[in-house]
Enzyme design. Structure first.
Site, PDB file in Angstrom:
ATOM      1  N   LYS A  16     149.791  16.519 -21.860  1.00 38.23           N
ATOM      2  CA  LYS A  16     148.971  16.603 -20.643  1.00 38.23           C
ATOM      3  C   LYS A  16     148.858  18.043 -20.143  1.00 38.23           C
ATOM      4  O   LYS A  16     147.770  18.526 -19.856  1.00 38.23           O
ATOM      5  CB  LYS A  16     149.548  15.699 -19.536  1.00 38.23           C
ATOM      6  CG  LYS A  16     149.620  14.227 -19.944  1.00 38.23           C
ATOM      7  CD  LYS A  16     150.193  13.350 -18.847  1.00 38.23           C
ATOM      8  CE  LYS A  16     151.620  13.656 -18.455  1.00 38.23           C
ATOM      9  NZ  LYS A  16     152.626  13.396 -19.523  1.00 38.23           N
ATOM     10  N   ARG A  91     151.928   8.027 -11.045  1.00 38.49           N
ATOM     11  CA  ARG A  91     152.915   7.579 -12.027  1.00 38.49           C
ATOM     12  C   ARG A  91     153.350   6.145 -11.781  1.00 38.49           C
ATOM     13  O   ARG A  91     154.185   5.640 -12.526  1.00 38.49           O
ATOM     14  CB  ARG A  91     154.136   8.484 -11.946  1.00 38.49           C
ATOM     15  CG  ARG A  91     154.235   9.460 -13.105  1.00 38.49           C
ATOM     16  CD  ARG A  91     155.470  10.289 -12.870  1.00 38.49           C
ATOM     17  NE  ARG A  91     156.064  10.854 -14.026  1.00 38.49           N
ATOM     18  CZ  ARG A  91     155.795  12.082 -14.471  1.00 38.49           C
ATOM     19  NH1 ARG A  91     154.875  12.803 -13.914  1.00 38.49           N
ATOM     20  NH2 ARG A  91     156.465  12.551 -15.507  1.00 38.49           N
ATOM     21  N   ARG A 130     160.133  21.702 -26.848  1.00 40.00           N
ATOM     22  CA  ARG A 130     159.244  22.298 -25.838  1.00 40.00           C
ATOM     23  C   ARG A 130     159.902  23.508 -25.162  1.00 40.00           C
ATOM     24  O   ARG A 130     161.090  23.495 -24.859  1.00 40.00           O
ATOM     25  CB  ARG A 130     158.893  21.253 -24.762  1.00 40.00           C
ATOM     26  CG  ARG A 130     158.153  21.887 -23.572  1.00 40.00           C
ATOM     27  CD  ARG A 130     157.377  20.886 -22.784  1.00 40.00           C
ATOM     28  NE  ARG A 130     158.206  19.931 -22.064  1.00 40.00           N
ATOM     29  CZ  ARG A 130     157.705  18.936 -21.341  1.00 40.00           C
ATOM     30  NH1 ARG A 130     156.401  18.763 -21.248  1.00 40.00           N
ATOM     31  NH2 ARG A 130     158.509  18.095 -20.722  1.00 40.00           N
ATOM     32  N   ARG A 163     163.435  23.221 -20.385  1.00 36.61           N
ATOM     33  CA  ARG A 163     163.636  22.509 -19.121  1.00 36.61           C
ATOM     34  C   ARG A 163     164.933  21.714 -19.149  1.00 36.61           C
ATOM     35  O   ARG A 163     165.299  21.168 -20.185  1.00 36.61           O
ATOM     36  CB  ARG A 163     162.455  21.548 -18.887  1.00 36.61           C
ATOM     37  CG  ARG A 163     161.283  22.213 -18.222  1.00 36.61           C
ATOM     38  CD  ARG A 163     160.060  21.348 -18.211  1.00 36.61           C
ATOM     39  NE  ARG A 163     160.291  19.935 -17.871  1.00 36.61           N
ATOM     40  CZ  ARG A 163     159.315  19.046 -17.730  1.00 36.61           C
ATOM     41  NH1 ARG A 163     158.049  19.425 -17.881  1.00 36.61           N
ATOM     42  NH2 ARG A 163     159.575  17.796 -17.441  1.00 36.61           N
ATOM     43  N   ARG A 174     163.314   8.910 -19.541  1.00 34.47           N
ATOM     44  CA  ARG A 174     161.952   9.140 -19.046  1.00 34.47           C
ATOM     45  C   ARG A 174     160.957   8.240 -19.768  1.00 34.47           C
ATOM     46  O   ARG A 174     159.984   7.777 -19.169  1.00 34.47           O
ATOM     47  CB  ARG A 174     161.583  10.619 -19.208  1.00 34.47           C
ATOM     48  CG  ARG A 174     162.264  11.483 -18.149  1.00 34.47           C
ATOM     49  CD  ARG A 174     162.426  12.904 -18.579  1.00 34.47           C
ATOM     50  NE  ARG A 174     161.160  13.580 -18.761  1.00 34.47           N
ATOM     51  CZ  ARG A 174     160.999  14.637 -19.546  1.00 34.47           C
ATOM     52  NH1 ARG A 174     162.012  15.127 -20.226  1.00 34.47           N
ATOM     53  NH2 ARG A 174     159.838  15.206 -19.635  1.00 34.47           N
TER      54      ARG A 174
HETATM   55  P1  ADP Z   1     153.228  16.698 -21.109  1.00 39.62           P
HETATM   56  O1  ADP Z   1     152.621  17.582 -20.049  1.00 39.62           O
HETATM   57  O2  ADP Z   1     152.392  15.468 -21.377  1.00 39.62           O
HETATM   58  O3  ADP Z   1     154.656  16.358 -20.825  1.00 39.62           O
HETATM   59  P2  ADP Z   1     153.141  19.070 -22.847  1.00 39.62           P
HETATM   60  O4  ADP Z   1     151.740  19.546 -22.775  1.00 39.62           O
HETATM   61  O5  ADP Z   1     154.162  19.816 -22.063  1.00 39.62           O
HETATM   62  O6  ADP Z   1     153.215  17.496 -22.484  1.00 39.62           O
HETATM   63  O7  ADP Z   1     153.556  19.035 -24.394  1.00 39.62           O
HETATM   64  C1  ADP Z   1     154.868  18.644 -24.836  1.00 39.62           C
HETATM   65  C2  ADP Z   1     155.287  19.471 -26.061  1.00 39.62           C
HETATM   66  O8  ADP Z   1     154.467  19.119 -27.198  1.00 39.62           O
HETATM   67  C3  ADP Z   1     155.095  20.981 -25.884  1.00 39.62           C
HETATM   68  O9  ADP Z   1     156.141  21.638 -26.557  1.00 39.62           O
HETATM   69  C4  ADP Z   1     153.743  21.278 -26.551  1.00 39.62           C
HETATM   70  O10 ADP Z   1     153.702  22.593 -27.082  1.00 39.62           O
HETATM   71  C5  ADP Z   1     153.713  20.240 -27.669  1.00 39.62           C
HETATM   72  N1  ADP Z   1     152.342  19.729 -27.919  1.00 39.62           N
HETATM   73  C6  ADP Z   1     151.373  19.452 -27.006  1.00 39.62           C
HETATM   74  N2  ADP Z   1     150.266  18.946 -27.601  1.00 39.62           N
HETATM   75  C7  ADP Z   1     150.545  18.883 -28.929  1.00 39.62           C
HETATM   76  C8  ADP Z   1     149.802  18.432 -30.090  1.00 39.62           C
HETATM   77  N3  ADP Z   1     148.565  17.924 -29.968  1.00 39.62           N
HETATM   78  N4  ADP Z   1     150.414  18.516 -31.290  1.00 39.62           N
HETATM   79  C9  ADP Z   1     151.679  19.006 -31.397  1.00 39.62           C
HETATM   80  N5  ADP Z   1     152.420  19.435 -30.345  1.00 39.62           N
HETATM   81  C10 ADP Z   1     151.881  19.377 -29.131  1.00 39.62           C
HETATM   82  P1  ADP Z   2     156.718  15.147 -18.172  1.00 42.43           P
HETATM   83  O1  ADP Z   2     155.235  15.045 -18.213  1.00 42.43           O
HETATM   84  O2  ADP Z   2     157.301  15.991 -19.253  1.00 42.43           O
HETATM   85  O3  ADP Z   2     157.406  13.824 -18.017  1.00 42.43           O
HETATM   86  P2  ADP Z   2     156.608  16.241 -15.445  1.00 42.43           P
HETATM   87  O4  ADP Z   2     156.696  17.704 -15.377  1.00 42.43           O
HETATM   88  O5  ADP Z   2     155.314  15.577 -15.152  1.00 42.43           O
HETATM   89  O6  ADP Z   2     157.207  15.858 -16.860  1.00 42.43           O
HETATM   90  O7  ADP Z   2     157.691  15.589 -14.475  1.00 42.43           O
HETATM   91  C1  ADP Z   2     159.058  15.973 -14.485  1.00 42.43           C
HETATM   92  C2  ADP Z   2     159.826  15.094 -13.490  1.00 42.43           C
HETATM   93  O8  ADP Z   2     159.318  15.324 -12.159  1.00 42.43           O
HETATM   94  C3  ADP Z   2     159.699  13.599 -13.701  1.00 42.43           C
HETATM   95  O9  ADP Z   2     160.644  13.097 -14.657  1.00 42.43           O
HETATM   96  C4  ADP Z   2     159.959  13.059 -12.289  1.00 42.43           C
HETATM   97  O10 ADP Z   2     161.347  13.085 -11.970  1.00 42.43           O
HETATM   98  C5  ADP Z   2     159.283  14.103 -11.420  1.00 42.43           C
HETATM   99  N1  ADP Z   2     157.870  13.765 -11.125  1.00 42.43           N
HETATM  100  C6  ADP Z   2     156.752  14.464 -11.510  1.00 42.43           C
HETATM  101  N2  ADP Z   2     155.638  13.878 -11.041  1.00 42.43           N
HETATM  102  C7  ADP Z   2     156.044  12.775 -10.346  1.00 42.43           C
HETATM  103  C8  ADP Z   2     155.372  11.737  -9.636  1.00 42.43           C
HETATM  104  N3  ADP Z   2     154.030  11.695  -9.564  1.00 42.43           N
HETATM  105  N4  ADP Z   2     156.123  10.775  -9.056  1.00 42.43           N
HETATM  106  C9  ADP Z   2     157.468  10.788  -9.120  1.00 42.43           C
HETATM  107  N5  ADP Z   2     158.168  11.722  -9.781  1.00 42.43           N
HETATM  108  C10 ADP Z   2     157.469  12.717 -10.386  1.00 42.43           C
END
Ligand code: ADP
Ligand code: ADP
Length: 224
Positions: A16, A91, A130, A163, A174
């Site tokens: 995302k 979420r 990541r 992170r 998660r």
């Molecule tokens: P999210 O915001 O949904 O948690 P991220 O954009 O942070 O996901 O991506 C999670 C990890 O996967 C990061 O290390 C990113 O570089 C990698 N990543 C994202 N998109 C792709 C893809 N299409 N193919 C391979 N790795 C990816």
């Molecule tokens: P990822 O996409 O890798 O799961 P985020 O950066 O979106 O991670 O979120 C990290 C953490 O922040 C989540 O595991 C949760 O604890 C909190 N968080 C983020 N967005 C929300 C939301 N909309 N509602 C509740 N908790 C949230």
């Protein structure tokens, strides 16, 4: 032109943030990541950050009341009035209802819900590798999407870190929270006629091209 108001859905690690960085530039949308906003509050040691941190470290959702105040203030800021891209929100179904109500109060609405589909085993691999930059949270992967210089952000030169919640146990928690509370939103937005699905296992540029073409079509349909 009508506003383009989008949400990105998908499990943690689906890509995302990676896609949001690209789409924000294509369509001049405000990228609103609740995770980034919460991490900034934690880094600044605010009361909100202190309250949120223990939930984040445990891989649980931060309580709705903390998130909803933060989001409703943010989506009414000037840059977001011209279109936004929500990443990590809503979420659960009460957050989705609250978003619809907040938008309706000012005669606004969502344009689309973009769902990135990625299986669990790929998620664990992605999140364990990541790395994010200290300054702005720009996203990399040690193998799948490495920076030009190890440990340094291509975009702003700041240091890359892992992170706290990208550890295997927290990742599993998660994923459980996602399956229970967030995945039902896919149906919710499908029934509202807003859902568009994407194969998130493709290369990041390929995923980006697919989403960009879909968003361009949504914008055109809105103008007709
Ligand atoms: P999210 O915001 O949904 O948690 P991220 O954009 O942070 O996901 O991506 C999670 C990890 O996967 C990061 O290390 C990113 O570089 C990698 N990543 C994202 N998109 C792709 C893809 N299409 N193919 C391979 N790795 C990816
Ligand atoms: P990822 O996409 O890798 O799961 P985020 O950066 O979106 O991670 O979120 C990290 C953490 O922040 C989540 O595991 C949760 O604890 C909190 N968080 C983020 N967005 C929300 C939301 N909309 N509602 C509740 N908790 C949230």
């Amino acid at each position: 032109m009508a506003e383009t108001n989008l949400i990105l859905l998908g499990p943690p690690g689906a890509g995302k943030g990676t896609q949001a960085e690209r789409l924000q530039q294509d369509f001049s949308l405000a990228h609103i990541s609740t995770g980034d906003m919460l991490r900034a509050q934690v880094a600044n040691g605010t009361e909100l950050g202190q309250a949120a941190k223990r939930y984040m470290d445990a891989g649980e959702l931060v309580p709705d009341e903390v998130i909803l105040g933060m989001i409703s203030a943010r989506i009414t800021e000037q840059d977001a009035r011209e279109g936004f891209l929500l990443d990590g929100f809503p979420r659960n179904s009460s957050q989705a209802d609250a978003l619809a109500a907040t938008l309706a109060e000012s005669q606004r609405r969502l344009t689309g819900a973009l769902a990135l589909e990625v299986p669990d085993e790929e998620i664990v691999r992605r999140l364990s590798g990541r790395r994010v930059c200290l300054k702005a949270g720009h996203v990399y992967h040690v193998e799948l999407d490495p920076p030009k210089h190890e440990g340094v952000c291509d975009q702003d030169g700041s240091r890359l870190i892992q992170r706290d919640d990208d550890k295997e146990d927290t990742i599993r928690k998660r994923l459980e929270v996602y399956a229970e509370q967030t995945a039902p939103l896919i149906d919710y937005y499908e029934q509202a006629g807003l859902l568009r699905r994407f194969d998130g296992t493709r290369d990041p540029n390929e995923v980006h091209n697919h989403i960009r073409a879909t968003v361009a079509t949504l914008r055109m349909e809105d103008r007709l």
